[in-house]
Write an enzyme that holds these catalytic residues in place. Structure first.
Site, PDB file in Angstrom:
ATOM      1  N   LYS A   1       0.858  -1.187   0.000  1.00  0.00           N
ATOM      2  CA  LYS A   1       0.000   0.000   0.000  1.00  0.00           C
ATOM      3  C   LYS A   1       0.887   1.227   0.000  1.00  0.00           C
ATOM      4  CE  LYS A   1      -4.476   1.080   0.315  1.00  0.00           C
ATOM      5  NZ  LYS A   1      -5.682   0.329  -0.077  1.00  0.00           N
TER       6      LYS A   1
HETATM    7  P1  NAD Z   1     -13.048   7.793  -2.705  1.00  0.00           P
HETATM    8  O1  NAD Z   1     -12.022   8.812  -2.528  1.00  0.00           O
HETATM    9  O2  NAD Z   1     -13.573   7.516  -4.074  1.00  0.00           O
HETATM   10  O3  NAD Z   1     -14.322   8.141  -1.773  1.00  0.00           O
HETATM   11  C1  NAD Z   1     -14.219   8.322  -0.392  1.00  0.00           C
HETATM   12  C2  NAD Z   1     -15.571   8.734   0.135  1.00  0.00           C
HETATM   13  O4  NAD Z   1     -15.508   8.766   1.565  1.00  0.00           O
HETATM   14  C3  NAD Z   1     -16.016  10.108  -0.305  1.00  0.00           C
HETATM   15  O5  NAD Z   1     -17.405  10.110  -0.549  1.00  0.00           O
HETATM   16  C4  NAD Z   1     -15.702  10.980   0.910  1.00  0.00           C
HETATM   17  O6  NAD Z   1     -16.549  12.109   1.009  1.00  0.00           O
HETATM   18  C5  NAD Z   1     -15.998   9.993   2.021  1.00  0.00           C
HETATM   19  N1  NAD Z   1     -15.344  10.368   3.279  1.00  0.00           N
HETATM   20  C6  NAD Z   1     -14.069  10.765   3.479  1.00  0.00           C
HETATM   21  N2  NAD Z   1     -13.866  11.035   4.778  1.00  0.00           N
HETATM   22  C7  NAD Z   1     -15.032  10.801   5.411  1.00  0.00           C
HETATM   23  C8  NAD Z   1     -15.460  10.882   6.747  1.00  0.00           C
HETATM   24  N3  NAD Z   1     -14.626  11.294   7.718  1.00  0.00           N
HETATM   25  N4  NAD Z   1     -16.746  10.551   7.045  1.00  0.00           N
HETATM   26  C9  NAD Z   1     -17.593  10.153   6.074  1.00  0.00           C
HETATM   27  N5  NAD Z   1     -17.242  10.047   4.792  1.00  0.00           N
HETATM   28  C10 NAD Z   1     -15.973  10.357   4.462  1.00  0.00           C
HETATM   29  O7  NAD Z   1     -12.476   6.455  -2.035  1.00  0.00           O
HETATM   30  P2  NAD Z   1     -12.871   4.947  -2.354  1.00  0.00           P
HETATM   31  O8  NAD Z   1     -11.954   4.445  -3.413  1.00  0.00           O
HETATM   32  O9  NAD Z   1     -14.344   4.834  -2.537  1.00  0.00           O
HETATM   33  O10 NAD Z   1     -12.423   4.233  -0.998  1.00  0.00           O
HETATM   34  C11 NAD Z   1     -13.275   4.169   0.137  1.00  0.00           C
HETATM   35  C12 NAD Z   1     -12.828   3.035   1.038  1.00  0.00           C
HETATM   36  O11 NAD Z   1     -12.843   1.807   0.291  1.00  0.00           O
HETATM   37  C13 NAD Z   1     -11.409   3.147   1.593  1.00  0.00           C
HETATM   38  O12 NAD Z   1     -11.369   2.544   2.879  1.00  0.00           O
HETATM   39  C14 NAD Z   1     -10.599   2.315   0.631  1.00  0.00           C
HETATM   40  O13 NAD Z   1      -9.391   1.843   1.211  1.00  0.00           O
HETATM   41  C15 NAD Z   1     -11.571   1.191   0.378  1.00  0.00           C
HETATM   42  N6  NAD Z   1     -11.318   0.435  -0.869  1.00  0.00           N
HETATM   43  C16 NAD Z   1     -11.259   1.046  -2.069  1.00  0.00           C
HETATM   44  C17 NAD Z   1     -11.039   0.278  -3.202  1.00  0.00           C
HETATM   45  C18 NAD Z   1     -11.057   0.866  -4.589  1.00  0.00           C
HETATM   46  O14 NAD Z   1     -10.959   0.099  -5.564  1.00  0.00           O
HETATM   47  N7  NAD Z   1     -11.212   2.165  -4.767  1.00  0.00           N
HETATM   48  C19 NAD Z   1     -10.843  -1.106  -3.100  1.00  0.00           C
HETATM   49  C20 NAD Z   1     -10.913  -1.694  -1.827  1.00  0.00           C
HETATM   50  C21 NAD Z   1     -11.152  -0.916  -0.728  1.00  0.00           C
END
Ligand code: NAD
Length: 428
Positions: free
Chosen positions: A117
């Protein structure tokens, strides 16, 4: 007169943070590892940590420095694999934990990768597009020495997207002197990205959500769903649940929480977020003044899809959902896990629930190597099959051993990683 210096965060981190959560999860699984337990210390230390200074020239001519990381937790089963996060709260502890969860996730769904990561401690909203590009390129150059299609393959995470992956791929390629599409996944389709990758994590969340609902006798049609985070993961999961007839009754993002008893119009909310960057200001819904009340909403399925450490000892008792689907990585603290199990809430752990993204990243990497691209239907079919099989295997083991789905997923995954470790033996 003494000068105040900025002390690097790795010297000031007195709290063990998310890495401590991960270590506790490993301790819980160790009694189930049999003779492989003698290798367990391998899982408790990252293989390699790189901390880099990322300087950029800002548009106003000043120089800014950001702290960046790339952690390779384990490469016993294959190259490192895991996303890159740009966020103001990124710490070494967080990146270490996220890299370890990638090791577990990749083994749980049996894709041939280790875990890694990366991240930069920065609020990317404070950068101009040019500054963002310069920072991404400098970071990529700094971690260039440890990444590569056969070494460690980054991907998108919080606040990083296809454009960032395109810049990373270009920077790595420029440094190598030849185009290397397999160095990152989650790229634009025009650069060797995979159809279905953008939706893959949210789709995987939805697929295992349906499996979990079926086990609980819950009909998705009419099910009440609350989602924290409306980005790549939460936004797609919301869309798929609502297309399947579920009611998305609440969405919380970094600014506010919107609620609608009648169900939120998800495509309209997505259009609003695309235009404004937040769910704030969306019309035809109520807003919650107290953010903490989000966790107490009357719903069937709760999807944390934002950041880690959201479900804690203090809010777990008030959760009314039947199923928690961990779209985010590490959203539930171990003490909260115990409370939820006691209450009979089914927690589908991150290492299974959000593994759809890395699964299609794996498809992307395979397609890049073979230069032969699959149809979206093929990709979604294979993704759905892998997710269902992984869920079924973990469910069965959880029943056999009378443990939570998280412990079962960790047993499956850690066994695979440590078997590989044992077979390879220790070098020299
Ligand atoms: P992203 O940046 O696309 O979206 C993040 C979202 O979370 C946004 O809507 C933001 O407003 C919200 N957010 C941020 N801080 C916040 C808070 N304090 N309270 C409430 N909402 C909050 O990110 P993503 O890619 O959707 O990732 C989200 C989660 O999923 C993370 O934990 C990431 O590690 C995990 N994840 C992502 C992927 C991927 O393929 N993108 C894969 C596996 C896991």
């Amino acid at each position: 007169m003494s000068i105040q210096h900025e002390i690097p965060s790795y010297l000031t981190q007195h709290e063990i943070g998310p890495w401590g959560v991960y270590l506790e999860q490993i301790d819980r699984v160790t009694p189930y590892l049999g003779s492989l337990a003698r290798w367990v210390e391998t899982l408790k230390r990252p293989k390699r940590i790189l901390i880099v200074d990322v300087p950029i020239e800002r548009d106003d001519g000043t120089i800014a420095h950001f702290e960046g990381y790339r952690v390779q937790h384990n490469t016993s089963r294959g190259p490192g694999k895991g996303g890159v996060r740009f966020h103001q709260d990124v710490t070494l502890s967080e990146v270490m934990a996220l890299s370890a969860w990638m090791t577990v996730k990749n083994a749980a769904v049996n894709v041939p990768y280790g875990g890694a990561k990366g991240g930069i401690r920065v609020d990317p909203r404070t950068l101009s597009p040019g500054e963002l590009q310069r920072m991404t390129r400098r970071y990529t150059s700094e971690i260039n020495i440890i990444i590569g299609p056969n070494k460690d393959i980054p991907a998108p995470d919080v606040n990083t997207n296809e454009q960032i992956m395109a810049w990373m791929m270009d920077t790595y390629s420029m440094n190598q002197g030849s185009t290397s599409s397999g160095v990152v996944t989650g790229k634009p389709i025009s650069l060797g990205g995979s159809l279905g990758r953008r939706e893959a994590t949210g789709r995987g969340v939805f697929v295992v959500g349906c499996e979990a609902a079926a086990k609980q006798g819950l009909d998705i049609k009419g099910a009440r769903v609350a989602i924290q985070g409306f980005g790549n993961v939460g936004g797609i999961a919301a869309r798929l649940f609502s297309e399947a007839g579920a009611k998305v009754i609440a969405v919380q993002d970094h600014i506010t929480t919107v609620v609608s008893e009648a169900g939120i119009d998800v495509p309209a909310l997505q259009a609003h977020v695309n235009a404004t960057g937040s769910v704030a200001g969306f019309t035809g819904v109520e807003t919650l003044n107290d953010r903490a009340r989000f966790w107490e909403l009357d719903c069937d399925i709760l999807v944390p899809a934002a950041l880690e450490q959201q479900i804690t000892e203090s809010n777990a008792n008030n959760i009314r959902a039947k199923i928690i689907l961990e779209g985010a990585n590490g959203p539930t603290m171990p003490a909260a896990d115990d409370i939820l199990r006691e209450k009979g809430v089914l927690v589908v752990p991150d290492v299974i629930a959000n593994a759809g993204g890395v699964t299609v990243s794996y498809f992307e990497w395979v397609q890049d190597f073979s230069s032969f691209f699959w149809t979206e239907d093929e990709i979604n079919l294979r993704l759905t099959r892998i997710m269902r099989e992984a869920f079924a295997a973990v469910w069965q083991l959880a029943e056999e051993k009378n443990v939570s789905l998280r412990t079962a997923a960790f047993i499956v995954a850690c066994t695979r990683v440590l078997q590989a470790r044992e077979m390879r033996g220790l070098y020299p």
